[in-house]
Design an enzyme around this catalytic site. Structure first.
Site, PDB file in Angstrom:
ATOM      1  N   ARG A 195       0.843  -1.199   0.000  1.00 15.05           N
ATOM      2  CA  ARG A 195       0.000   0.000   0.000  1.00 15.05           C
ATOM      3  C   ARG A 195       0.879   1.250   0.000  1.00 15.05           C
ATOM      4  O   ARG A 195       1.722   1.418   0.880  1.00 15.05           O
ATOM      5  CB  ARG A 195      -0.907  -0.001   1.233  1.00 15.05           C
ATOM      6  CG  ARG A 195      -1.909   1.134   1.236  1.00 15.05           C
ATOM      7  CD  ARG A 195      -2.888   1.018   2.358  1.00 15.05           C
ATOM      8  NE  ARG A 195      -3.800  -0.099   2.164  1.00 15.05           N
ATOM      9  CZ  ARG A 195      -4.857  -0.340   2.928  1.00 15.05           C
ATOM     10  NH1 ARG A 195      -5.137   0.464   3.933  1.00 15.05           N
ATOM     11  NH2 ARG A 195      -5.642  -1.360   2.700  1.00 15.05           N
ATOM     12  N   THR A 241      -0.899   7.609  -1.242  1.00 12.58           N
ATOM     13  CA  THR A 241      -2.224   7.493  -1.871  1.00 12.58           C
ATOM     14  C   THR A 241      -3.094   6.427  -1.192  1.00 12.58           C
ATOM     15  O   THR A 241      -4.305   6.394  -1.394  1.00 12.58           O
ATOM     16  CB  THR A 241      -2.075   7.093  -3.350  1.00 12.58           C
ATOM     17  OG1 THR A 241      -1.492   5.788  -3.411  1.00 12.58           O
ATOM     18  CG2 THR A 241      -1.201   8.074  -4.101  1.00 12.58           C
ATOM     19  N   ASP A 263      -5.210  -9.218  11.809  1.00 13.28           N
ATOM     20  CA  ASP A 263      -4.340  -9.218  10.631  1.00 13.28           C
ATOM     21  C   ASP A 263      -3.982 -10.661  10.288  1.00 13.28           C
ATOM     22  O   ASP A 263      -3.253 -11.319  11.029  1.00 13.28           O
ATOM     23  CB  ASP A 263      -3.074  -8.392  10.918  1.00 13.28           C
ATOM     24  CG  ASP A 263      -2.209  -8.233   9.668  1.00 13.28           C
ATOM     25  OD1 ASP A 263      -1.649  -9.260   9.197  1.00 13.28           O
ATOM     26  OD2 ASP A 263      -2.096  -7.103   9.176  1.00 13.28           O
ATOM     27  N   ASP A 301      -0.110 -11.482   9.989  1.00 16.31           N
ATOM     28  CA  ASP A 301       0.568 -11.554  11.294  1.00 16.31           C
ATOM     29  C   ASP A 301       0.202 -12.829  12.043  1.00 16.31           C
ATOM     30  O   ASP A 301       1.048 -13.474  12.663  1.00 16.31           O
ATOM     31  CB  ASP A 301       0.197 -10.338  12.157  1.00 16.31           C
ATOM     32  CG  ASP A 301       0.919  -9.072  11.707  1.00 16.31           C
ATOM     33  OD1 ASP A 301       1.912  -9.201  10.957  1.00 16.31           O
ATOM     34  OD2 ASP A 301       0.501  -7.974  12.101  1.00 16.31           O
TER      35      ASP A 301
END
Length: 209
Positions: A104, A108, A200, A203
């Site tokens: 990511r 933006t 997550d 993770d």
């Protein structure tokens, strides 16, 4: 518009409960994700075409069916998607596996492609793109873009848990892609996490923070 399939099979729902539970450790989490991927693969391959062959049983000759020479490809979105691959390969060991890596952009917040490695015969394969989570839909949309740019014609998307916003984003960007999910959750929170979700997935699969 692509169809959305939510799997309500008791075994999938049972295992998903333990996947969601914050007290489930890395080893068990990894095993459960793989098991649910196997169960979902059973459903996602329901429409594979068959051809009739003749075989010899211990008793007599018989006509029976095998899967037609469909070329399948599994595409995990790195890194969490890797956790679902082995579960699918248990049922479809002949499938080829490609990888799509996205990160990511901090400015933006849009996903950027950093790694793509696909089977050579992209145009001839039916692809299943896998990622445990479909949150905003950004990664899924971009991964499907990556495949289409390289000539893919037949794509399905499979995930464990989806938010309505993510489903809508994929349907809007790729109306020809069917979506297969184990559970459709309530919403995204302000941080883009699925609620109630499972935290997550990367993770929890790899024991990182």
């Amino acid at each position: 518009m692509g169809k959305v399939y939510v799997f309500d099979h008791p075994l999938i729902q049972h295992k998903l409960t333990y996947i969601r539970d914050k007290n489930t450790g890395t080893k068990e989490f990894r095993e459960l994700v793989e098991e649910v991927a196997t169960l979902m693969a059973f459903e996602i391959t329901r429409d594979l075409p068959l051809v009739e062959v003749e075989i010899e049983t211990p008793v007599s000759r018989a006509k029976s069916k095998i899967i037609a020479g469909k070329k399948l490809g599994i595409i995990p979105i790195l890194r969490a998607g890797i956790g679902m691959v082995d579960g699918i390969l248990k049922l479809i060991p002949a499938a080829k596996v490609g990888h799509i890596g996205l990160y990511r952009d901090p400015e933006t917040l849009k996903p950027v492609e950093y790694y793509v490695k696909l089977p050579t015969d992209v145009e001839e394969r039916d692809f299943i793109v896998v990622d445990p989570m479909l949150a905003t839909g950004g990664s899924a949309v971009e991964a499907i873009n990556s495949l289409k740019k390289r000539g893919a014609k037949s794509i399905k998307f499979m995930c464990l848990i989806a938010a309505p916003e993510g489903v809508e984003a994929v349907q809007k960007a790729h109306p020809d892609v069917d979506i297969y999910i184990a559970a459709l959750d309530e919403k995204l929170n302000d941080h883009g996490y699925i609620v109630p979700g499972l935290g997550d997935a990367g993770d929890r699969l790899f024991g990182t923070k």
